[in-house]
Design a protein around this motif. Structure first.
Motif, short mmCIF file in Angstrom:
data_model
loop_
_atom_site.label_atom_id
_atom_site.label_comp_id
_atom_site.label_asym_id
_atom_site.label_seq_id
_atom_site.Cartn_x
_atom_site.Cartn_y
_atom_site.Cartn_z
N ASN A 101 0.81 -1.22 0.00
CA ASN A 101 0.00 0.00 0.00
C ASN A 101 0.84 1.27 0.00
O ASN A 101 0.46 2.27 -0.60
CB ASN A 101 -0.95 0.01 1.20
CG ASN A 101 -2.08 -0.98 1.01
OD1 ASN A 101 -2.55 -1.22 -0.10
ND2 ASN A 101 -2.53 -1.57 2.11
N ASN A 128 -7.91 -8.71 -2.04
CA ASN A 128 -8.28 -7.34 -2.41
C ASN A 128 -7.12 -6.38 -2.23
O ASN A 128 -6.90 -5.50 -3.07
CB ASN A 128 -9.50 -6.88 -1.59
CG ASN A 128 -10.76 -7.57 -2.02
OD1 ASN A 128 -10.91 -7.98 -3.17
ND2 ASN A 128 -11.69 -7.73 -1.09
N GLU A 129 -6.38 -6.51 -1.15
CA GLU A 129 -5.23 -5.63 -0.91
C GLU A 129 -4.13 -5.84 -1.95
O GLU A 129 -3.59 -4.89 -2.50
CB GLU A 129 -4.67 -5.84 0.49
CG GLU A 129 -5.57 -5.37 1.61
CD GLU A 129 -5.83 -3.88 1.60
OE1 GLU A 129 -4.91 -3.10 1.25
OE2 GLU A 129 -6.97 -3.49 1.93
N LYS A 132 -4.69 -4.44 -5.58
CA LYS A 132 -4.61 -2.99 -5.79
C LYS A 132 -3.29 -2.56 -6.42
O LYS A 132 -3.21 -1.52 -7.05
CB LYS A 132 -4.78 -2.25 -4.45
CG LYS A 132 -6.15 -2.35 -3.86
CD LYS A 132 -6.17 -1.66 -2.50
CE LYS A 132 -7.47 -1.90 -1.78
NZ LYS A 132 -7.43 -1.33 -0.42
N HIS A 133 -2.25 -3.35 -6.23
CA HIS A 133 -0.93 -2.99 -6.74
C HIS A 133 -0.79 -3.50 -8.17
O HIS A 133 -1.08 -4.65 -8.46
CB HIS A 133 0.17 -3.58 -5.85
CG HIS A 133 1.48 -2.93 -6.03
ND1 HIS A 133 2.29 -3.18 -7.12
CD2 HIS A 133 2.14 -2.02 -5.27
CE1 HIS A 133 3.38 -2.45 -7.01
NE2 HIS A 133 3.31 -1.73 -5.90
N HIS A 134 -0.31 -2.63 -9.06
CA HIS A 134 -0.28 -2.98 -10.48
C HIS A 134 1.06 -3.53 -10.96
O HIS A 134 1.21 -3.85 -12.13
CB HIS A 134 -0.68 -1.77 -11.31
CG HIS A 134 -2.05 -1.30 -10.99
ND1 HIS A 134 -3.18 -2.02 -11.35
CD2 HIS A 134 -2.51 -0.23 -10.31
CE1 HIS A 134 -4.26 -1.40 -10.92
NE2 HIS A 134 -3.89 -0.31 -10.28
#
Length: 144
Positions: A101, A128-129, A132-134
């Motif tokens: 994050n 889900n967490e 989020k990172h691409h």
């Protein structure tokens, strides 16, 4: 196949699969500053991997010694492999999520892990967490 031949085979698989995914400068996080010899040997193997593949280790930290400084975007963040992915050792998993994050622009590689969850809701939360990172790679290998 001898032990030496198998070791070389496995080493080549890891190098071929990961070397190009990691930039020339790395930081290694979640280092095992504890007494589990197996984790320490995994850490030694990670450092050897960086040496063989000409990656410069800028710093190494455990989850207890890391204070989340700014990191240039061209630095790859690598997270130590081992057996603490999931909810059995939640502090390590929460640390990984915090890293993901806080560094959305850095390439992040999570070295191979054993995965264990008792709480199925935490699996969904973690998915889900991580999603989020691409530019996140969870390293896994099929080795026969």
């Amino acid at each position: 196949m001898t032990t030496q031949e198998k070791t070389l085979q496995l080493k080549n698989i890891i190098i071929n699969e990961l070397a190009d995914k990691i930039g020339s400068k790395v930081i290694l996080l979640d280092c095992p500053y504890h007494g589990n010899v197996g984790d320490i040997l995994i850490w030694e193997g990670e450092c050897e991997f960086f040496k063989i593949t000409n990656k410069k280790i800028l710093s190494q930290h455990s989850l207890f010694t890391y204070n989340f400084p700014d990191i240039p975007e061209d630095v790859t963040i690598c997270l130590h492999g081992g057996g603490n992915f999931g909810d059995l050792y939640r502090a390590a998993q929460d640390f990984r999520i915090d890293v993901i994050n806080r560094y959305p622009r850095n390439k992040i590689i999570i070295f191979p892990q054993s995965v264990f969850y008792e709480n199925k809701e935490l699996i969904e939360k973690d998915i889900n967490e991580f999603s989020k990172h691409h530019n996140l790679t969870l390293a896994s290998f099929k080795i026969c």
